[in-house]
Enzyme design. Sequence first.
Site, PDB file in Angstrom:
ATOM      1  NE  ARG A  13      -3.746   2.132   1.847  1.00  0.00           N
ATOM      2  CZ  ARG A  13      -4.890   2.426   1.138  1.00  0.00           C
ATOM      3  NH1 ARG A  13      -5.178   1.385   0.383  1.00  0.00           N
ATOM      4  NH2 ARG A  13      -5.605   3.378   0.828  1.00  0.00           N
ATOM      5  CB  THR A 167     -20.269   9.498  14.631  1.00  0.00           C
ATOM      6  OG1 THR A 167     -19.014   9.950  14.820  1.00  0.00           O
ATOM      7  CG2 THR A 167     -21.292  10.300  15.489  1.00  0.00           C
ATOM      8  CG  HIS A 188      -8.458   7.918   0.338  1.00  0.00           C
ATOM      9  ND1 HIS A 188      -8.271   6.622  -0.083  1.00  0.00           N
ATOM     10  CD2 HIS A 188      -9.008   8.454  -0.840  1.00  0.00           C
ATOM     11  CE1 HIS A 188      -9.053   6.366  -1.126  1.00  0.00           C
ATOM     12  NE2 HIS A 188      -9.467   7.668  -1.571  1.00  0.00           N
ATOM     13  CG  ASP A 192      -8.212   2.463  -0.894  1.00  0.00           C
ATOM     14  OD1 ASP A 192      -7.416   3.472  -0.649  1.00  0.00           O
ATOM     15  OD2 ASP A 192      -7.590   1.556  -1.210  1.00  0.00           O
TER      16      ASP A 192
END
Length: 215
Positions: A13, A167, A188, A192
């Site tokens: 990543r 939340t 991000h 993703d």
Amino acid sequence: MTFHIIDRQNWDRAPYFEHYLSPRCSYSVTANIVITKLIERLQTKKLKFYPAFIYMVSKVVNEHTEFRTGFNDGVLGYWDHMLPSYTIFHNDTKTFSSIWTEFSQDYCEFYNNYNEDMKRYSDVQGFFTKSHEPPNTFPISMVPWVSFTGFNLNINEDNNYLLPILTGGKYFNQDGKTLFPLAVQMHHAVCDGYHASLFINEVQELADRCEEWIF
């Protein structure tokens, strides 16, 4: 708790992480979770909804490395497990406190841990009332007065806050179903749209399978 350091030079990543980290690219997704069966189950067992919500999101966080990835003393890595840090509302002062609870995959054990913390801290005023919060916690909050369709927090912490922020809103009835708005905010750099979808879908699966973990 163990913090596993990520080798950024050999991390699949890495290019995505570097691209999204500097511009502080976080995003939020809000979805309605169908909790009809869950509410019925909780009412039958005379149990509260809030700890069930905390349990479900904590379980999903602990199932995936991406949701446990962050910085610890400036070093990128992931925790082997995470604990929920959540808010308690004080009706007399209209303020809230934030406490944390030991998580367990066994809901009965977690519910007992939650109740013990609530007995001790629910009436204690202050921002952080339970001391010695470990670094492997993630934030959960509740806005039970409104069934929102979107929720977003703006955080500037030197680009470094990567953990999910959850939340919940006021659940409501629509078309014969009980729906619960859940806002999932992620960075991000580590998550993703696929990961946000995965998170929401797995919370939904837990709500659908509530009879398997609420005995």
